[in-house]
Design an enzyme around this catalytic site. Structure first.
Site, short mmCIF file in Angstrom:
data_model
loop_
_atom_site.label_atom_id
_atom_site.label_comp_id
_atom_site.label_asym_id
_atom_site.label_seq_id
_atom_site.Cartn_x
_atom_site.Cartn_y
_atom_site.Cartn_z
N ASN A 7 -2.91 35.24 34.66
CA ASN A 7 -3.17 36.54 34.06
C ASN A 7 -2.07 37.45 34.58
O ASN A 7 -2.02 37.76 35.77
CB ASN A 7 -4.55 37.06 34.46
CG ASN A 7 -4.83 38.44 33.94
OD1 ASN A 7 -3.95 39.16 33.47
ND2 ASN A 7 -6.08 38.85 34.04
N ARG A 9 -1.60 40.47 34.56
CA ARG A 9 -2.02 41.75 35.15
C ARG A 9 -2.55 41.58 36.57
O ARG A 9 -2.85 42.56 37.24
CB ARG A 9 -3.09 42.39 34.27
CG ARG A 9 -2.56 42.74 32.88
CD ARG A 9 -3.57 43.48 32.08
NE ARG A 9 -3.82 44.78 32.72
CZ ARG A 9 -4.75 45.62 32.35
NH1 ARG A 9 -5.54 45.32 31.34
NH2 ARG A 9 -4.93 46.76 32.96
N CYS A 10 -2.65 40.34 37.04
CA CYS A 10 -3.23 40.05 38.35
C CYS A 10 -2.13 39.79 39.38
O CYS A 10 -1.30 38.90 39.21
CB CYS A 10 -4.14 38.83 38.24
SG CYS A 10 -4.76 38.22 39.82
N GLY A 11 -2.14 40.57 40.45
CA GLY A 11 -1.14 40.41 41.52
C GLY A 11 -1.21 39.05 42.18
O GLY A 11 -0.17 38.46 42.49
#
Length: 114
Positions: A7, A9-11
């Site tokens: 994903n 958007r996931c760090g």
């Protein structure tokens, strides 16, 4: 060959991609929110992880709290929830042909690909 369920958007997911890139090993990225997993694919991944469906649920996501929290659910019902709401799947997940890990923290990925 490794596969990462990613994903963007996931760090933590981006950290795992960086680990894979720096390793020089071959891998492919599966953006599972854009290209959702089938129930068969999820079952294969869970077998590689040696986990049950509930083990990879992000229980703090609003979709879980709204639709499923507090309900008694079979493994099959949890799988259906993960297929219908892919955002509920823990990330990142890194697999090879036989095994896999939930890559949180990134050191788990580092150990897995050694």
């Amino acid at each position: 060959m490794y596969t990462i369920l990613h994903n963007s958007r996931c760090g933590k997911s981006r950290d795992a991609i960086k680990v894979l890139e720096e390793s020089g090993k071959d891998f492919e990225v599966r953006e599972y929110l854009k290209e959702p997993l089938s129930k068969v694919e999820l079952k294969e991944i869970l077998a590689k992880l040696n986990l049950k469906p509930m083990d990879i649920v992000r229980i703090n996501e609003e979709e879980w709290k709204t639709n499923f929290k507090g309900k008694e659910m079979s493994d099959e019902e949890v799988l259906n929830a993960l297929v219908d709401f892919p955002k509920l799947i823990q990330r990142p997940i890194v697999t090879d042909e036989k095994n896999g890990v939930v890559g949180r923290p990134k050191e788990i990925v580092e150990d897995f690909i050694k």
